[in-house]
Motif scaffolding. Structure first.
Motif, PDB file in Angstrom:
ATOM      1  N   GLN A 165      -4.589  -6.573  -4.561  1.00  0.00           N
ATOM      2  CA  GLN A 165      -4.324  -7.613  -3.572  1.00  0.00           C
ATOM      3  C   GLN A 165      -5.612  -8.251  -3.052  1.00  0.00           C
ATOM      4  OE1 GLN A 165      -4.143  -4.384  -2.886  1.00  0.00           O
ATOM      5  NE2 GLN A 165      -5.372  -4.067  -1.045  1.00  0.00           N
ATOM      6  N   ARG A 170       2.741  -4.193   0.907  1.00  0.00           N
ATOM      7  CA  ARG A 170       2.484  -2.846   0.399  1.00  0.00           C
ATOM      8  C   ARG A 170       3.038  -1.792   1.346  1.00  0.00           C
ATOM      9  NH1 ARG A 170      -3.632  -0.490  -0.541  1.00  0.00           N
ATOM     10  NH2 ARG A 170      -3.218   0.823  -2.361  1.00  0.00           N
ATOM     11  N   ARG A 177       2.964   2.511   1.767  1.00  0.00           N
ATOM     12  CA  ARG A 177       2.171   3.637   1.267  1.00  0.00           C
ATOM     13  C   ARG A 177       2.456   4.886   2.087  1.00  0.00           C
ATOM     14  NH1 ARG A 177      -3.589   4.950   2.415  1.00  0.00           N
ATOM     15  NH2 ARG A 177      -4.439   6.159   0.673  1.00  0.00           N
ATOM     16  N   GLN A 179       3.509  -1.926  -4.301  1.00  0.00           N
ATOM     17  CA  GLN A 179       2.994  -3.219  -3.873  1.00  0.00           C
ATOM     18  C   GLN A 179       3.735  -4.338  -4.609  1.00  0.00           C
ATOM     19  OE1 GLN A 179      -1.184  -4.898  -2.327  1.00  0.00           O
ATOM     20  NE2 GLN A 179      -1.314  -3.493  -4.029  1.00  0.00           N
TER      21      GLN A 179
END
Length: 316
Positions: free
Chosen positions: A186, A196, A198, A218
């Motif tokens: 990105q 995104r 995570r 993502q």
């Protein structure tokens, strides 16, 4: 005799009065609890630093002669340098604000061919340009569930500073695109919004062995017509051994899965040395990320991806 009795009585009275005070001093003190001593995980507390990635690759290819002409040699080279300012700031409890902005330089010459997650890109001219990459902002939550185990999870949004880049700018970005073996794309994948998510764990064994595992998904949304949405899964694992205090050695193994690309998986390894204080202070890390398999590897071959990575900064 009466004088002796009076003296003993006075001494007894003094000892009786002093006994409570002596008893209080002799009682064990309450342990001093410093919550910052539990904040050994990188995902907790405040951090600011610079991440520097340098990718330099080149190759020569002999082109067979045609029509009686002599054979020629085709040369190609690329240099990508990205310096990313990255920070995390603790807001309250375990909630942290994340931000990063990359400053990027790309220089290429000769033929270049790159798969940008399903969109083939090629060029033959020489280009050299500096630009500011895509800034990213996000939030994550991190907390210790056990003294040796921390969990974290969060989301981020990347803003495309260059929604309609020209050829020269895009070539410069492509020079840096594979530097992290498809992780953190990105930062330099222009003309895309990126979202995104995570999650991960950090484990501390005896303040000597540190393990990190993370998984991210993502999604890239194009700003130009005619392009498709792209999805990449990232999975990383790190182990660091610090038997001599803050100094340590370690290894990172990672795999990226670009679901929209012909390259269904990209593996990479990064041996590194680092200086990482347990709680507060300056940190430094130096490593070499080497792509292991096609399309970007093997990293030590001509024209493949072997990136020098340096991180330095401070945490509080």
């Amino acid at each position: 005799m009466s004088t002796t009795k009076a003296s003993l009585g006075t001494l007894f009275l003094m000892l009786s009065l002093a006994a409570p005070a002596l008893g209080q001093e002799a009682a064990p003190r309450q342990p001093v609890t410093d919550k910052t001593k539990e904040r050994w995980a990188k995902s907790q507390g405040g951090r600011f630093g610079f991440e520097i990635d340098v990718l330099s690759s080149s190759y020569q290819r002999e082109i067979a002669a045609a029509g009686g002409e002599e054979a020629s040699v085709e040369e190609s080279s690329r240099l990508g340098v990205a310096i990313t300012a990255a920070t995390q700031y603790k807001l309250f409890a375990g909630l942290h604000l994340d931000a990063e902005i990359p400053f990027v330089y790309g220089d290429v010459s000769g033929p270049q061919s790159t798969d940008l997650f399903g969109r083939p890109f090629s060029s033959r001219a020489g280009y050299s340009q500096f630009f500011i990459g895509n800034p990213t902002f996000g939030l994550h939550y991190a907390a210790n569930v056990l003294p040796i185990l921390a969990l974290f999870g969060g989301m981020s949004l990347t803003i495309p500073l260059h929604p309609h880049p020209g050829t020269e700018l895009e070539v410069a970005s492509v020079a840096n695109f594979p530097a992290r073996a498809y992780f953190d794309a990105q930062r330099v994948l222009l003309a895309h919004w990126a979202f995104r998510a995570r999650v991960g764990t950090e484990i501390n064994v005896g303040k000597v062995l540190f393990l990190t595992h993370d998984l991210a998904s993502q999604v890239f949304f194009p700003t130009r017509d005619g392009e498709d949405t792209k999805t990449v899964i990232e999975q990383g694992n790190e182990i660091a051994f610090r038997p001599f205090g803050n100094f340590g050695i370690g290894m990172r193994l990672q795999a990226a899965f670009p679901l929209s690309s012909s390259n269904s998986a990209q593996l990479a390894a990064e041996p590194f040395v680092d200086w990482e204080p347990l709680v507060k202070g300056s940190f430094t890390r130096v490593g070499a990320l080497i792509a292991l398999d096609d399309d970007l590897g093997f990293g030590l071959d001509q024209g493949k991806v072997a990136t020098i990575r340096v991180a330095l900064g401070s945490k509080w």
